[in-house]
Scaffold this motif. Structure first.
Motif, PDB file in Angstrom:
ATOM      1  N   TYR A 132      -8.768   9.813  -5.813  1.00  0.00           N
ATOM      2  CA  TYR A 132      -8.028   9.692  -4.557  1.00  0.00           C
ATOM      3  C   TYR A 132      -6.638  10.334  -4.610  1.00  0.00           C
ATOM      4  O   TYR A 132      -5.636   9.749  -4.220  1.00  0.00           O
ATOM      5  CB  TYR A 132      -8.027   8.223  -4.081  1.00  0.00           C
ATOM      6  N   GLY A 133      -6.636  11.566  -5.153  1.00  0.00           N
ATOM      7  CA  GLY A 133      -5.419  12.390  -5.100  1.00  0.00           C
ATOM      8  C   GLY A 133      -4.438  12.169  -6.228  1.00  0.00           C
ATOM      9  O   GLY A 133      -3.341  12.755  -6.220  1.00  0.00           O
ATOM     10  N   ASN A 201      -6.460   7.220   4.513  1.00  0.00           N
ATOM     11  CA  ASN A 201      -5.834   6.946   5.810  1.00  0.00           C
ATOM     12  C   ASN A 201      -6.806   6.247   6.763  1.00  0.00           C
ATOM     13  O   ASN A 201      -6.448   5.294   7.444  1.00  0.00           O
ATOM     14  CB  ASN A 201      -5.326   8.249   6.431  1.00  0.00           C
ATOM     15  N   GLU A 202      -8.025   6.763   6.782  1.00  0.00           N
ATOM     16  CA  GLU A 202      -9.054   6.149   7.652  1.00  0.00           C
ATOM     17  C   GLU A 202      -9.243   4.671   7.314  1.00  0.00           C
ATOM     18  O   GLU A 202      -9.281   3.819   8.185  1.00  0.00           O
ATOM     19  CB  GLU A 202     -10.404   6.826   7.405  1.00  0.00           C
ATOM     20  N   LYS A 206      -8.580   1.248   9.404  1.00  0.00           N
ATOM     21  CA  LYS A 206      -9.640   0.244   9.596  1.00  0.00           C
ATOM     22  C   LYS A 206      -9.162  -1.146   9.184  1.00  0.00           C
ATOM     23  O   LYS A 206      -9.496  -2.157   9.790  1.00  0.00           O
ATOM     24  CB  LYS A 206     -10.856   0.633   8.732  1.00  0.00           C
ATOM     25  N   MET A 207      -8.348  -1.177   8.113  1.00  0.00           N
ATOM     26  CA  MET A 207      -7.848  -2.461   7.604  1.00  0.00           C
ATOM     27  C   MET A 207      -6.730  -3.011   8.503  1.00  0.00           C
ATOM     28  O   MET A 207      -6.276  -4.138   8.308  1.00  0.00           O
ATOM     29  CB  MET A 207      -7.286  -2.276   6.172  1.00  0.00           C
ATOM     30  N   ASN A 223     -11.974  -0.683  -1.395  1.00  0.00           N
ATOM     31  CA  ASN A 223     -12.990  -0.741  -0.333  1.00  0.00           C
ATOM     32  C   ASN A 223     -13.837   0.528  -0.312  1.00  0.00           C
ATOM     33  O   ASN A 223     -15.060   0.462  -0.221  1.00  0.00           O
ATOM     34  CB  ASN A 223     -12.331  -0.917   1.046  1.00  0.00           C
ATOM     35  N   ILE A 224     -13.183   1.691  -0.409  1.00  0.00           N
ATOM     36  CA  ILE A 224     -13.935   2.963  -0.338  1.00  0.00           C
ATOM     37  C   ILE A 224     -14.881   3.064  -1.531  1.00  0.00           C
ATOM     38  O   ILE A 224     -16.057   3.383  -1.392  1.00  0.00           O
ATOM     39  CB  ILE A 224     -12.983   4.188  -0.335  1.00  0.00           C
ATOM     40  N   ARG A 225     -14.339   2.781  -2.711  1.00  0.00           N
ATOM     41  CA  ARG A 225     -15.160   2.917  -3.928  1.00  0.00           C
ATOM     42  C   ARG A 225     -16.369   1.982  -3.871  1.00  0.00           C
ATOM     43  O   ARG A 225     -17.470   2.370  -4.218  1.00  0.00           O
ATOM     44  CB  ARG A 225     -14.322   2.621  -5.175  1.00  0.00           C
ATOM     45  N   SER A 226     -16.099   0.721  -3.435  1.00  0.00           N
ATOM     46  CA  SER A 226     -17.196  -0.254  -3.412  1.00  0.00           C
ATOM     47  C   SER A 226     -18.278   0.160  -2.425  1.00  0.00           C
ATOM     48  O   SER A 226     -19.442  -0.190  -2.595  1.00  0.00           O
ATOM     49  CB  SER A 226     -16.688  -1.646  -3.026  1.00  0.00           C
TER      50      SER A 226
END
Ligand code: FAD
Ligand code: EPU
Length: 340
Positions: A132-133, A201-202, A206-207, A223-226
Motif C-alpha cells: 500500500y505504497g 482512500n476508497e 467507506k469507513m 480491511n482491504i487485505r482481509s
C-alpha cells in the motif's frame, strides 16, 4: 536448548506444507544461537542451516537435510528520540503485525500501511516488505545480524542492506550467511500519511473517516487485505508468489497495443511495473485447482494449498503459470517466495 530430529514443518510454514526438518531448534537470544551452532558442529550436523521466522514467505519442496534455526528473540525497546523521530529496537522474533500495533498505539508513525503482513520483524528487511505504497526501507534505520561464518554480530545501515523491490543483500549476496537478530526502526512523531494507493482512500471513505490518522489508515489496510488475501489459517499460502515484473516504457506501449487492458504503474526510474496478478488471470489461472494446489480465486498472484498439496506440486503449478505468462506476453515472472 534442544535439537530435535526429523520434525514436521507443517505448523511452521503458512503454506502448511508437510516437509520434515532433519534437525530443528529454537533460540531466544544470541548466546543460545551461538551455543546451538556449536552443538551443531559437535553432533556433526552436515548440510546447511536455515533461519526461520514465521514461515510466511517460504515453500518447502522437499525435506530439509540440515539444521533449522527458529528465531524467537523478542523485546521492543525505545532507544532514543529527537525532534522528529523515535528510534525503536525490536527483536527479530517479534511478530510483525503486533509490532505495528504497538507502534500505532504509541502514535509512532511509518509502519501503519504495513499492517497485517504475516511473519516476524527479523524477516522484514530480507525482502524489504512492502504494501500500500510503503516499503520497509522508509522506516528502517539499522539491523544487527550474526554471521554464521565469522560467529560474531555485525551492524548494517540502510545503505549496507542494498534494499530494492522485494529484495535486499540478505536475499542475494549474503543469502543464508547471516541471522538477523534485531532491527532498529526510525519512526515519525508527526505522521506523513500515505494514502496515494487508490484503494486506501476508497476504504477510508467507506469507513466514514473524517480526520486522517495512522489508526484509520491501519484499519483501512486491514480491511482491504482481509477482503482479498486468503487467511493462511484457513487456506495455506505465502502471499504473492511472484513479484510484479517491470518492463521498459517502449515494451509497455507494445504490450498495450496488443492487450489494451494491461495494468501497469510508473516506477521512479521510468520503467513500468506490470500487475502480475492481471497477467496470470489473463492466462486463465485464477481459481484453478489441481489436487490441493491452486491459484486463489480472488487474487491470482497468490498460490494456495487447500490441505495436502506437497511443496513440489505448488512449485510445479508455479512453473506452468510462469511458462504460460512467458508464452502469452513474453514476460518472465520471478518468484518472490523463497524456495527450499
Ligand atoms: P520466513 O518465511 O520465516 O522467512 C523468509 C526468508 O527469510 C527465508 O529465506 C528465511 O530463511 C529468511 N529469514 C527469516 N528470518 C530471518 C532472520 N532473522 N535472519 C535471516 N534470515 C531470515 N510480503 C510483503 O512484502 N508484502 C505483503 O503485503 C505481504 N503479504 C502477505 C500476505 C500473506 C497472506 C502472506 C502469507 C504473506 C505475505 N507476505 C507479504 C510475505 C511475508 O509475510 C513476508 O515476506 C514476511 O516478511 C516473511 O516473514 P517470516 O518471518 O514469515 O519469514
Ligand atoms: N489484478 C488482477 N487480477 C488479480 C489480481 C490483481 O487483474 O487476480 C490486478 C488488478 O488490476 C489490481 C492490480 O493487479 O488493480 C494490483 O493488485 P493488488 O492491488 O491486489 O496488488 P498486487 O500487485 O497483486 C502487491 C504486492 C502485495 C501487496 C499489494 C498491496 C507484490 C508481488 N505484491 O500485490 O504484496 O500487499 O501489492 O500493496 O508486489 C506479497 O508480497 O506477498 C504481497 C501480498
Amino acid at each position: 536448548m534442544q535439537i530435535q530430529e526429523n520434525i514436521s514443518f507443517r505448523r511452521y510454514n503458512t503454506f502448511g506444507i508437510d516437509a520434515k526438518a532433519r534437525y530443528f531448534s529454537v533460540f531466544k537470544d544470541i548466546d543460545e544461537l551461538e551455543e546451538l551452532i556449536g552443538q551443531g558442529t559437535r553432533i556433526k550436523i552436515q548440510g546447511t542451516r536455515l533461519v526461520l521466522g514465521g514461515g510466511s514467505n517460504i515453500l518447502f519442496t522437499k525435506d530439509y537435510d540440515g539444521l533449522v534455526l527458529k528465531n524467537e528473540i523478542t523485546g521492543i525497546d525505545e532507544l532514543h528520540e529527537d525532534n522528529e523521530y523515535v528510534y525503536v529496537k525490536a527483536g527479530a522474533g517479534e511478530n510483525w503485525h503486533q509490532f505495528v500495533l504497538y507502534c500505532i498505539s504509541r502514535n509512532w508513525a511509518g509502519v501503519e500501511n504495513l499492517s497485517l503482513i504475516p511473519g516476524n520483524v527479523g524477516a522484514s528487511p530480507m525482502q524489504n516488505i512492502g504494501a500500500y505504497g510503503v516499503e520497509l526501507q522508509e522506516v528502517f534505520y539499522s539491523l544487527e545480524a550474526f554471521s554464521l561464518q565469522e560467529k560474531k554480530v555485525f551492524s548494517f545501515s540502510r545503505n549496507d542492506c542494498e534494499f530494492g523491490y522485494r529484495n535486499s543483500i540478505f536475499k542475494e549476496r549474503y543469502k543464508d550467511q547471516f541471522v538477523i537478530t534485531s532491527v532498529i526502526f526510525r519512526l515519525k512523531k508527526k505522521p506523513g500519511f500515505h494514502t496515494n494507493y487508490g484503494a486506501i482512500n476508497e476504504e477510508l471513505e467507506k469507513m466514514g473517516v473524517k480526520e486522517l490518522s495512522i489508526q484509520a489508515i491501519s484499519q483501512a489496510v486491514i480491511n482491504i487485505r482481509s477482503s482479498k488475501l486468503p487467511d493462511p489459517k484457513e487456506i495455506g499460502n505465502a502471499g504473492s508468489f511472484f513479484k510484479n515484473p517491470s518492463v521498459s516504457k517502449d515494451r509497455f506501449e507494445e504490450l498495450k497495443t496488443k492487450f489494451p487492458a494491461i495494468v501497469g504503474y510508473n516506477n521512479s526510474d521510468g520503467t513500468i511495473k506490470l500487475a502480475a496478478g492481471w497477467l496470470i488471470e489473463q492466462c486463465g489461472w485464477k481459481g484453478y485447482r489441481s489436487g490441493d494446489a491452486g491459484c486463489h480465486a480472488k487474487q491470482a498472484l497468490v498460490l494456495v494449498n487447500y490441505g495436502n498439496a506437497t511443496g513440489q506440486q505448488v512449485y510445479d503449478l508455479s512453473e506452468k503459470i510462469l511458462s504460460s505468462v512467458q508464452e502469452k506476453f513474453g514476460v518472465r515472472l520471478e518468484r518472490e517466495v523463497n524456495i527450499i
